[in-house]
Design an enzyme around this catalytic site. Structure first.
Site, PDB file in Angstrom:
ATOM      1  N   ASP A  45       6.451  -5.601  -4.742  1.00  8.92           N
ATOM      2  CA  ASP A  45       6.199  -5.223  -3.532  1.00  8.92           C
ATOM      3  C   ASP A  45       6.163  -6.165  -2.488  1.00  8.92           C
ATOM      4  OD1 ASP A  45       5.470  -2.607  -1.969  1.00  8.92           O
ATOM      5  OD2 ASP A  45       4.497  -4.021  -0.918  1.00  8.92           O
ATOM      6  N   TYR A  50       7.074 -10.198   5.604  1.00 11.88           N
ATOM      7  CA  TYR A  50       6.163 -11.087   4.905  1.00 11.88           C
ATOM      8  C   TYR A  50       6.631 -12.576   4.671  1.00 11.88           C
ATOM      9  CZ  TYR A  50       3.959  -6.810   2.833  1.00 11.88           C
ATOM     10  OH  TYR A  50       3.465  -5.432   2.646  1.00 11.88           O
ATOM     11  N   LYS A  75      10.889  -3.578   2.520  1.00  7.53           N
ATOM     12  CA  LYS A  75      10.576  -2.542   3.846  1.00  7.53           C
ATOM     13  C   LYS A  75      11.317  -3.043   5.169  1.00  7.53           C
ATOM     14  CE  LYS A  75       5.937  -2.482   1.855  1.00  7.53           C
ATOM     15  NZ  LYS A  75       5.398  -3.786   1.400  1.00  7.53           N
ATOM     16  N   HIS A 108       8.188   0.625   7.394  1.00 10.67           N
ATOM     17  CA  HIS A 108       7.303   0.095   7.062  1.00 10.67           C
ATOM     18  C   HIS A 108       5.919   0.760   8.021  1.00 10.67           C
ATOM     19  CE1 HIS A 108       5.745  -4.203   6.134  1.00 10.67           C
ATOM     20  NE2 HIS A 108       4.481  -3.370   5.854  1.00 10.67           N
TER      21      HIS A 108
HETATM   22  P1  NAD Z   1      -5.759  -5.939  -1.974  1.00 12.67           P
HETATM   23  O1  NAD Z   1      -6.660  -5.031  -1.558  1.00 12.67           O
HETATM   24  O2  NAD Z   1      -4.823  -6.178  -2.963  1.00 12.67           O
HETATM   25  O3  NAD Z   1      -6.599  -7.400  -1.950  1.00 12.67           O
HETATM   26  C1  NAD Z   1      -6.046  -8.535  -1.950  1.00 12.67           C
HETATM   27  C2  NAD Z   1      -7.206  -9.779  -1.904  1.00 12.67           C
HETATM   28  O4  NAD Z   1      -8.046  -9.347  -3.276  1.00 12.67           O
HETATM   29  C3  NAD Z   1      -6.824 -10.768  -2.359  1.00 12.67           C
HETATM   30  O5  NAD Z   1      -7.277 -11.630  -1.268  1.00 12.67           O
HETATM   31  C4  NAD Z   1      -7.489 -11.623  -3.569  1.00 12.67           C
HETATM   32  O6  NAD Z   1      -8.226 -12.724  -3.280  1.00 12.67           O
HETATM   33  C5  NAD Z   1      -8.593 -10.215  -4.106  1.00 12.67           C
HETATM   34  N1  NAD Z   1      -8.379 -10.202  -5.489  1.00 12.67           N
HETATM   35  C6  NAD Z   1      -7.204  -9.789  -6.131  1.00 12.67           C
HETATM   36  N2  NAD Z   1      -7.561  -9.295  -7.541  1.00 12.67           N
HETATM   37  C7  NAD Z   1      -8.859  -9.740  -7.557  1.00 12.67           C
HETATM   38  C8  NAD Z   1      -9.924  -9.668  -8.521  1.00 12.67           C
HETATM   39  N3  NAD Z   1      -9.372  -9.246  -9.819  1.00 12.67           N
HETATM   40  N4  NAD Z   1     -11.006  -9.797  -8.552  1.00 12.67           N
HETATM   41  C9  NAD Z   1     -11.528 -10.328  -7.044  1.00 12.67           C
HETATM   42  N5  NAD Z   1     -10.836 -10.293  -6.096  1.00 12.67           N
HETATM   43  C10 NAD Z   1      -9.371  -9.997  -6.351  1.00 12.67           C
HETATM   44  O7  NAD Z   1      -4.997  -6.170  -0.754  1.00 12.67           O
HETATM   45  P2  NAD Z   1      -3.371  -6.216  -0.092  1.00 12.67           P
HETATM   46  O8  NAD Z   1      -2.776  -7.621  -0.659  1.00 12.67           O
HETATM   47  O9  NAD Z   1      -3.504  -6.336   1.095  1.00 12.67           O
HETATM   48  O10 NAD Z   1      -2.694  -5.149  -0.810  1.00 12.67           O
HETATM   49  C11 NAD Z   1      -1.885  -5.179  -1.844  1.00 12.67           C
HETATM   50  C12 NAD Z   1      -0.470  -5.128  -1.414  1.00 12.67           C
HETATM   51  O11 NAD Z   1      -0.175  -4.081  -0.611  1.00 12.67           O
HETATM   52  C13 NAD Z   1      -0.031  -6.182  -0.642  1.00 12.67           C
HETATM   53  O12 NAD Z   1       0.167  -7.629  -1.403  1.00 12.67           O
HETATM   54  C14 NAD Z   1       1.506  -5.586   0.061  1.00 12.67           C
HETATM   55  O13 NAD Z   1       2.473  -5.766  -1.210  1.00 12.67           O
HETATM   56  C15 NAD Z   1       0.733  -4.258   0.245  1.00 12.67           C
HETATM   57  N6  NAD Z   1       0.540  -4.042   1.712  1.00 12.67           N
HETATM   58  C16 NAD Z   1       1.187  -3.126   2.357  1.00 12.67           C
HETATM   59  C17 NAD Z   1       1.089  -2.717   3.619  1.00 12.67           C
HETATM   60  C18 NAD Z   1       1.848  -1.899   4.552  1.00 12.67           C
HETATM   61  O14 NAD Z   1       1.543  -1.899   5.560  1.00 12.67           O
HETATM   62  N7  NAD Z   1       2.534  -1.110   3.775  1.00 12.67           N
HETATM   63  C19 NAD Z   1      -0.223  -3.404   4.169  1.00 12.67           C
HETATM   64  C20 NAD Z   1      -0.905  -4.369   3.341  1.00 12.67           C
HETATM   65  C21 NAD Z   1      -0.564  -4.433   2.092  1.00 12.67           C
END
Ligand code: NAD
Length: 278
Positions: A45, A50, A75, A108
């Site tokens: 994704d 990004y 997106k 998005h």
């Molecule tokens: P997330 O909830 O996946 O959190 C990521 C954080 O969690 C990272 O900083 C990492 O250090 C930590 N983490 C990951 N795996 C872990 C583990 N096993 N143990 C402990 N900590 C851990 O947040 P995100 O990255 O914002 O969301 C996931 C994806 O969603 C993004 O990468 C993106 O592709 C998407 N996203 C979309 C939007 C949108 O507006 N559509 C907004 C934000 C994110």
């Protein structure tokens, strides 16, 4: 490792667990996505905003994995909703990704103050008909935005990607979507690390009971609720951990305990409210 797939309302299918690359720096993306593909992820994704679509594309090209085994989402950014701008936007994304077609293309954010999200979604439907994306969907849409898209275009988006984690479950949006065959994708599935999710008793206790990490327990909670997830990490050991969630099942009581984490007043939200982002 077989990752389950879910069917979309257009007949395509999507791996229920993938890898999201928000905030993965451009110069680290090729390495991180290569690691993810090597570990077994097949769903990536990304988004134009990004700034790392090239890195995703480079990792795909080097992987040698057949195109039809991969599911790639990108997106449309907010400043490209108007006129024919979506056509140029997807062309640029495809060029950067080195692909002829993405699997899923999303609006998005609804940017409701500009009132152009219905047009943007209608353009995405045209891009699907032109073969540039296999499926089309939206992101950060509330019920009021979904209603307008469905009513005014006659097309039901395949997915809505929204902020969703135990403290902010958006149950109204999920229920409305489920009734109409729209799959919900969770962004920030781990709360983006912005509150003490892993130390919350319902999560910590479920994790301990199954001998897994709190992150694995939370990902499992999403999966058992039929939500699509793509947690982000740049560390190979966490990528492995986040994929290793198919060997245990939370009990109904454990799922219900995690359900209760949401204070139900919106205060668990960690990102921007869709109506405030324009
Ligand atoms: P997330 O909830 O996946 O959190 C990521 C954080 O969690 C990272 O900083 C990492 O250090 C930590 N983490 C990951 N795996 C872990 C583990 N096993 N143990 C402990 N900590 C851990 O947040 P995100 O990255 O914002 O969301 C996931 C994806 O969603 C993004 O990468 C993106 O592709 C998407 N996203 C979309 C939007 C949108 O507006 N559509 C907004 C934000 C994110």
């Amino acid at each position: 490792m077989t990752i389950p797939t879910l069917e979309l309302n257009d007949g395509n299918s999507i791996p229920q667990l993938g890898y999201g690359v928000f905030k993965v720096p451009a110069d680290e993306t090729e390495r991180a996505v290569s690691d993810a593909l090597e570990i077994g992820y097949r769903h990536i994704d990304t988004a134009a905003i990004y700034g790392n679509e090239e890195g995703v594309g480079a990792a795909i090209a080097k992987s040698g994995i057949a195109r039809d085994e991969l599911f790639i989402t990108t997106k449309l950014w907010n400043d490209r909703h108007e006129g024919d701008a979506p056509n140029a936007a997807i062309a640029e994304s495809l060029e950067k990704l080195g692909l002829e077609q993405v699997d899923l293309y999303l609006v998005h954010w609804p940017t409701p103050a500009k009132d152009n999200f219905v047009h943007a979604f209608a353009k995405l439907v045209e891009l699907r008909e032109a073969g540039l994306t296999r499926s089309v969907g939206v992101s950060n849409f509330l019920v009021e935005h979904l209603e307008r898209v469905v009513d005014e275009t006659g097309v039901v988006p395949a997915v809505n990607q929204i902020e969703l984690h135990p403290a902010y479950q958006q149950r109204d949006v999920v229920a409305w979507s489920t009734e109409r065959g729209i799959r919900t994708e969770a962004w920030g599935p781990l709360g983006q690390g912005k509150y003490d999710l892993f130390g919350t008793p319902a999560v910590a206790e479920a994790a301990a009971a199954h001998g897994v990490t709190p992150a694995q327990a939370v990902l499992r909670w999403h999966l058992q609720k039929g939500i699509i997830v793509f947690p982000k990490s740049v560390r190979a050991e966490r990528l492995r951990e986040n994929l290793d969630v198919f060997g245990f099942t939370l009990t109904e009581a454990e799922v219900a305990g995690i359900d209760e984490i949401d204070p139900l007043d919106g205060s668990g939200r960690v990102g921007t409210h869709p109506n405030e982002f324009n």
